[in-house]
Design a protein around this motif. Structure first.
Motif, PDB file in Angstrom:
ATOM      1  N   UNK A 153      -4.825   7.824   1.630  1.00 18.94           N
ATOM      2  CA  UNK A 153      -3.982   8.731   0.851  1.00 18.94           C
ATOM      3  C   UNK A 153      -4.312  10.167   1.259  1.00 18.94           C
ATOM      4  N   UNK A 154      -3.268  11.004   1.381  1.00 18.13           N
ATOM      5  CA  UNK A 154      -3.444  12.389   1.814  1.00 18.13           C
ATOM      6  C   UNK A 154      -2.852  13.335   0.772  1.00 18.13           C
ATOM      7  N   UNK A 155      -3.616  14.376   0.451  1.00 19.73           N
ATOM      8  CA  UNK A 155      -3.087  15.488  -0.335  1.00 19.73           C
ATOM      9  C   UNK A 155      -2.571  16.512   0.670  1.00 19.73           C
ATOM     10  N   UNK A 205       0.831  -1.201   0.000  1.00 20.77           N
ATOM     11  CA  UNK A 205       0.000   0.000   0.000  1.00 20.77           C
ATOM     12  C   UNK A 205       0.869   1.256   0.000  1.00 20.77           C
ATOM     13  N   UNK A 206       1.911   1.279   0.822  1.00 21.23           N
ATOM     14  CA  UNK A 206       2.795   2.440   0.903  1.00 21.23           C
ATOM     15  C   UNK A 206       3.527   2.652  -0.420  1.00 21.23           C
ATOM     16  N   UNK A 213      -6.664  17.268   2.442  1.00 20.44           N
ATOM     17  CA  UNK A 213      -7.740  16.345   2.088  1.00 20.44           C
ATOM     18  C   UNK A 213      -7.226  14.909   2.131  1.00 20.44           C
ATOM     19  N   UNK A 214      -8.037  13.990   2.594  1.00 16.76           N
ATOM     20  CA  UNK A 214      -7.639  12.583   2.615  1.00 16.76           C
ATOM     21  C   UNK A 214      -8.793  11.692   2.205  1.00 16.76           C
ATOM     22  N   UNK A 215      -8.456  10.545   1.663  1.00 15.00           N
ATOM     23  CA  UNK A 215      -9.442   9.542   1.275  1.00 15.00           C
ATOM     24  C   UNK A 215      -8.917   8.159   1.649  1.00 15.00           C
ATOM     25  N   UNK A 235      -5.770   7.263  -3.765  1.00 15.22           N
ATOM     26  CA  UNK A 235      -5.207   8.457  -4.401  1.00 15.22           C
ATOM     27  C   UNK A 235      -6.163   8.997  -5.469  1.00 15.22           C
ATOM     28  N   UNK A 236      -6.746   8.095  -6.234  1.00 14.31           N
ATOM     29  CA  UNK A 236      -7.669   8.510  -7.290  1.00 14.31           C
ATOM     30  C   UNK A 236      -8.893   9.210  -6.707  1.00 14.31           C
ATOM     31  N   UNK A 237      -9.315   8.771  -5.538  1.00 14.85           N
ATOM     32  CA  UNK A 237     -10.487   9.363  -4.905  1.00 14.85           C
ATOM     33  C   UNK A 237     -10.248  10.817  -4.480  1.00 14.85           C
ATOM     34  N   UNK A 238      -8.994  11.195  -4.297  1.00 20.18           N
ATOM     35  CA  UNK A 238      -8.680  12.567  -3.897  1.00 20.18           C
ATOM     36  C   UNK A 238      -9.130  13.582  -4.945  1.00 20.18           C
ATOM     37  N   UNK A 239      -9.136  13.176  -6.207  1.00 18.55           N
ATOM     38  CA  UNK A 239      -9.524  14.092  -7.277  1.00 18.55           C
ATOM     39  C   UNK A 239     -10.803  13.641  -7.984  1.00 18.55           C
ATOM     40  N   UNK A 240     -11.531  12.716  -7.384  1.00 13.88           N
ATOM     41  CA  UNK A 240     -12.740  12.183  -8.010  1.00 13.88           C
ATOM     42  C   UNK A 240     -13.866  13.216  -8.001  1.00 13.88           C
ATOM     43  N   UNK A 241     -14.750  13.107  -8.991  1.00 14.16           N
ATOM     44  CA  UNK A 241     -15.928  13.965  -9.044  1.00 14.16           C
ATOM     45  C   UNK A 241     -16.885  13.610  -7.917  1.00 14.16           C
TER      46      UNK A 241
END
Length: 549
Positions: A222-224, A178-179, A229-231, A284-290
């Motif tokens: 995952x964190x931005x 995962x890391x 923001x995190x997901x 990570x993908x969820x951080x920028x998801x619609x």
């Protein structure tokens, strides 16, 4: 202390803790090999007979005894560290009787002939005291005795025989995957349970069972860091009634998810390394998801998600004790009352066929006999969309004019009284060949949902809201990217009547609930729910991130 030293010493300490005063298991308290030995059934029969004879002598018209040895081990890790390894054992006996037409129960951890007889006498005293305020006498469905029989979970590898270090290393390897794939944080856990249960009754049954369950799980975040923001994406494993072979992935057990998602479904084995890597990428993908636009959508629900909806809207709704109001003070009631059933109203569309089955290999609820000594089997709950039956125990059958129990009695331990618990409740797969991609190709505007999420449901199991783990938009028959903030709101009858298509047996998988709570005092049980990917038309979807007002 280094991790390797910690794991080694913890395993040694565990061995010392696991050895109580159990007949036939006297040994050095640091000999781990002794932990895997079962108590001789002949010893348990002698102990059980002491209780049964004492109960009858004290005035019981019926008695049953459960001698139980319960082993459990939980391993917790985070990133590159072991957080905790907890191992435990519980050993004792519970005696349940009917005297003066009323139940009585007592338990003891003094598992000797004298201790068992004393517990039985106390149970009879309690029953006679209860009889003074009991309004109706207990009516048990008839049950033949089976003599001396046994049943074992058909495992290939006992998880308790696997060195702790090997299990820890696997979890840490999953964390590393995962890391390496973009997770900022990750934690993982492995739960293992072994129930060694012996049941005896005045009906003439002496039943020895050895039951195994396992559940690997993790959560990758995952964190931005520029926005904070995190997901998170949790593991898509299902707890199973299997041994450690579940942790040894086989290609034949993998089922490809919808094209364009990368998702994999797992049947009888689970690849935690593969899932952890994908989870990190999806987090990570969820951080920028619609963010989803609220409205009506056709939902395509993966078995690892749909199982929870089945559990809450059908599993609990068709437990007869809840239907009768016995659980009203704590867990609620059910809209699916005897009067509602008598109206013959559709519970779902004609595609909906729900079966209760306590024999399905790999399921959490699979046992040969329940905790009343009833041989387990399979029966219909919903047939062609109509509610046809409930889940019952021996003292409930007469209420619905039936002469047999469904084998739904269970207790979480020897010290707790057995009562009605949920069977494996599953949606039968479709009869016609249908793949997930074919199902999606017929959806113009929809959402594909995989994995369990937060949920809410009312006390009658009617109005509900369900989230999930990962969501994908479906546009004109194609997967069109990941979505966020999705939940659907519905009522049970509306939802199941919107069922429009079910994939075939090749897509069928199990979802599981490892710690399903019920009762006062509360007990937990484990139960599975099988299904294939299923489509529901025109379901109301909300955006969970939007503020109201």
């Amino acid at each position: 202390m280094k991790r390797r030293e910690f794991v080694g010493l913890t395993g040694l300490a565990t061995g010392a803790l696991f050895l109580p005063s159990i007949p036939g298991l006297a040994s050095s308290p640091v000999d781990p090999a002794r932990l895997l030995e079962a108590v001789d059934p002949a010893i348990k029969k002698r102990l059980a007979d002491a209780a049964l004879n004492a109960a009858k002598s004290a005035g019981a018209t019926y008695a049953d005894v459960r001698i139980g040895r319960y082993l459990n081990q939980s391993i917790f890790t985070r990133e590159k560290q072991v957080q905790n390894i907890a191992s435990g054992e519980s050993y004792g006996a519970g005696v349940r009787v009917i005297a003066n037409g009323t139940w009585g129960f007592a338990a003891t951890n003094t598992v000797t002939e004298a201790g068992m007889a004393k517990a039985a006498q106390l149970a009879v005293q309690i029953a006679k005291a209860n009889a003074k305020v009991q309004k109706e006498q207990v009516k048990l469905a008839p049950q033949k005795g089976y003599g001396e029989v046994s049943w074992k979970t058909p495992i290939e590898k006992n998880a308790f025989e696997v060195p702790v270090k090997e299990k820890v290393d696997l979890l840490l390897a999953a964390n590393a995957k995962a890391l390496d794939n973009g997770a900022s944080f990750v934690n993982s856990a492995l739960f293992q349970i072994n129930e060694q249960k012996y049941f005896a009754s005045t009906d003439g049954s002496y039943i020895d069972q050895d039951i195994h369950r396992i559940w690997p799980t993790f959560s990758a975040t995952a964190i931005d860091r520029s926005t904070g923001k995190f997901r998170t994406r949790d593991g898509l494993s299902a707890p199973m009634g299997l041994g450690y072979e579940y942790m040894m992935p086989k290609a034949a057990d993998k089922i490809a998810g919808p094209s364009g998602t990368g998702l994999i479904g797992y049947r009888n084995s689970y690849d935690i390394l593969e899932d952890a890597a994908l989870a990190a990428r999806q987090a990570k993908e969820k951080l920028t998801a619609k963010s989803v636009v609220p409205g009506k959508y056709d939902l395509v629900l993966d078995p690892n998600h749909l199982g929870l909806t089945i559990h809450e809207t059908i599993g609990h709704a068709t437990e007869l004790d809840r239907v009768l109001g016995y659980e009203a003070n704590y867990a609620g009631t059910s809209f699916a009352t005897l009067d509602w059933k008598a109206k013959n109203a559709p519970y779902g569309s004609k595609l909906v066929n729900i079966v209760a089955d306590k024999t399905q290999t790999g399921s959490l609820g699979a046992v040969g006999y329940d905790d009343e000594g009833v041989k387990t089997g399979e029966w219909d709950i919903i047939k062609d969309g109509k509610l046809v039956d409930y889940q019952k125990t021996r003292d409930q059958a007469h209420i619905v004019n039936q002469d047999h129990s469904d084998g739904c009695s269970y207790s979480q331990s020897w010290r707790d009284v057995q009562f009605q618990r949920m069977a494996n409740i599953s949606l039968r797969p479709g009869k016609e060949k249908l793949s997930v991609d074919e199902m999606i190709s017929k959806v113009d505007k929809g959402i594909y949902i995989a994995g369990r999420g937060s949920f809410s449901i009312d006390q009658q199991r009617y109005n509900s809201q369900f989230g999930g783990t990962v969501f994908y938009a479906i546009e004109k028959g194609k997967i069109a990217g990941i979505l966020e903030d999705v939940a659907y709101q519905t009522n049970t009858v509306e939802f199941w009547n919107s069922c429009s298509a079910i994939c075939d047996q090749s897509d069928y998988r199990l979802f599981g609930s490892f710690f399903d709570g019920k009762g006062q005092p509360s007990q937990v049980s484990a139960v599975s729910h099988g299904s294939a990917t299923t489509r529901f038309n025109g379901v109301n979807v909300i955006n969970t991130a939007r503020k109201i007002g």
